[in-house]
Scaffold this motif. Structure first.
Motif, PDB file in Angstrom:
ATOM      1  N   LEU A   1      -4.173  -6.398  -0.495  1.00  0.00           N
ATOM      2  CA  LEU A   1      -3.124  -6.329   0.389  1.00  0.00           C
ATOM      3  C   LEU A   1      -1.756  -6.433  -0.149  1.00  0.00           C
ATOM      4  CD1 LEU A   1      -2.040  -5.582   3.302  1.00  0.00           C
ATOM      5  CD2 LEU A   1      -2.372  -7.865   3.863  1.00  0.00           C
ATOM      6  N   GLN A   2      -1.688  -7.681  -1.119  1.00  0.00           N
ATOM      7  CA  GLN A   2      -0.619  -7.962  -1.970  1.00  0.00           C
ATOM      8  C   GLN A   2      -0.362  -6.826  -3.049  1.00  0.00           C
ATOM      9  OE1 GLN A   2      -1.016 -11.997  -3.420  1.00  0.00           O
ATOM     10  NE2 GLN A   2      -1.112 -12.878  -1.473  1.00  0.00           N
ATOM     11  N   ARG A   3      -1.321  -6.466  -3.494  1.00  0.00           N
ATOM     12  CA  ARG A   3      -1.018  -5.306  -4.581  1.00  0.00           C
ATOM     13  C   ARG A   3      -0.587  -3.992  -3.959  1.00  0.00           C
ATOM     14  NH1 ARG A   3      -6.308  -5.509  -7.653  1.00  0.00           N
ATOM     15  NH2 ARG A   3      -6.622  -3.854  -6.369  1.00  0.00           N
TER      16      ARG A   3
ATOM     17  N   SER B   1       3.284  -2.362  -4.283  1.00  0.00           N
ATOM     18  CA  SER B   1       3.524  -0.737  -4.816  1.00  0.00           C
ATOM     19  C   SER B   1       4.251   0.036  -4.055  1.00  0.00           C
ATOM     20  CB  SER B   1       2.114  -0.266  -5.007  1.00  0.00           C
ATOM     21  OG  SER B   1       1.257   0.030  -3.747  1.00  0.00           O
ATOM     22  N   ASN B   2       4.180  -0.327  -2.629  1.00  0.00           N
ATOM     23  CA  ASN B   2       4.764   0.149  -1.636  1.00  0.00           C
ATOM     24  C   ASN B   2       6.348  -0.131  -1.942  1.00  0.00           C
ATOM     25  OD1 ASN B   2       2.996   1.721  -0.247  1.00  0.00           O
ATOM     26  ND2 ASN B   2       2.589   0.481   1.292  1.00  0.00           N
TER      27      ASN B   2
ATOM     28  N   THR C   1      11.993   3.303  -5.833  1.00  0.00           N
ATOM     29  CA  THR C   1      12.035   4.592  -6.462  1.00  0.00           C
ATOM     30  C   THR C   1      12.708   5.831  -5.796  1.00  0.00           C
ATOM     31  OG1 THR C   1      10.078   3.902  -7.774  1.00  0.00           O
ATOM     32  CG2 THR C   1      10.637   6.231  -7.860  1.00  0.00           C
ATOM     33  N   ASN C   2      12.107   5.865  -4.459  1.00  0.00           N
ATOM     34  CA  ASN C   2      12.638   6.822  -3.576  1.00  0.00           C
ATOM     35  C   ASN C   2      14.168   6.725  -3.332  1.00  0.00           C
ATOM     36  OD1 ASN C   2      10.203   8.270  -3.130  1.00  0.00           O
ATOM     37  ND2 ASN C   2       9.847   7.347  -1.552  1.00  0.00           N
TER      38      ASN C   2
ATOM     39  N   LEU D   1       2.024   4.238   2.802  1.00  0.00           N
ATOM     40  CA  LEU D   1       1.923   3.690   4.200  1.00  0.00           C
ATOM     41  C   LEU D   1       0.944   3.661   4.794  1.00  0.00           C
ATOM     42  CD1 LEU D   1       5.654   4.838   5.213  1.00  0.00           C
ATOM     43  CD2 LEU D   1       4.845   2.495   4.685  1.00  0.00           C
ATOM     44  N   ARG D   2      -0.044   4.874   4.665  1.00  0.00           N
ATOM     45  CA  ARG D   2      -1.289   5.183   5.275  1.00  0.00           C
ATOM     46  C   ARG D   2      -2.241   4.194   4.711  1.00  0.00           C
ATOM     47  NH1 ARG D   2      -0.292  11.202   4.337  1.00  0.00           N
ATOM     48  NH2 ARG D   2       0.616  11.958   6.167  1.00  0.00           N
ATOM     49  N   ALA D   3      -2.204   3.914   3.442  1.00  0.00           N
ATOM     50  CA  ALA D   3      -2.922   2.915   2.730  1.00  0.00           C
ATOM     51  C   ALA D   3      -2.868   1.483   3.109  1.00  0.00           C
ATOM     52  CB  ALA D   3      -2.950   2.892   1.274  1.00  0.00           C
TER      53      ALA D   3
END
Length: 179
Positions: A105-107, A111-112, A118-119, A147-149
């Motif tokens: 969950l932290q990873r 990444s999000n 980046t976006n 977000l889904r992940a």
């Protein structure tokens, strides 16, 4: 296994024939001896040889029976071990590796955050007419997938918490009913 049974059967039949022959010879030997033997073919050396052969066959038969017993015992133990391995113990409860789930969950959250940053940079580049629109689309798709992940990990985390709490709640309910 069938060969051992067949050999055992053959040896047993041979031992029976030898035992019958020895018994007949012993019966004749027990009868009073006349000056001349009543049967011309009886030789005491032959009787002794047959007796030795009978003893050897009995020993071989005992060894084979012991081997068959050991094979049956080994087979039974292997069968029980295979059955025990195939059927999980009914009292085992699923364990949840909360530490690994928390690490995942932290990873995912990290990444999000990187993806969002980046976006944002891509949007700024597009506003300055430097960026490519298809790159922004790809970045947006990646963000949606992230977000889904994240949602999936959160749902897994929730299931893990429920799985951990369920036995505790059941035990508390049982103890409350007992009081």
């Amino acid at each position: 296994m069938t060969q051992i049974n067949e050999l055992q059967h053959r040896i047993t039949a041979a031992l029976d024939r030898v035992a019958q022959g020895v018994a007949r010879l012993e019966e004749r030997a027990a009868q009073p001896q006349a000056a001349e033997p009543t049967e011309p073919g009886i030789d005491p050396a032959e009787v002794a040889r047959l007796q030795d052969a009978l003893d050897e066959e009995k020993l071989a038969n005992a060894q084979l029976e012991e081997r068959v017993r050991k094979l049956h015992e080994t087979h039974r133990q292997e069968l029980e071990a295979a059955k025990a391995a195939a059927v999980p113990a009914p009292e085992t409860k699923p364990t949840v590796d909360v530490a690994a789930l928390d690490l995942d969950l932290q990873r995912l959250r990290q990444s999000n955050e990187m993806l969002r940053a980046t976006n944002e940079e891509l949007r700024k580049a597009l506003a300055e007419n430097v960026g490519e629109p298809h790159l922004i689309n790809k970045a947006m798709l990646a963000e949606l997938e992230g977000l889904r992940a994240a949602r999936s990990v959160e749902a897994s985390e929730t299931r893990a918490i429920v799985a951990s709490l369920t036995p505790l709640l059941e035990a508390a309910a049982e103890s409350e009913e007992a009081n």
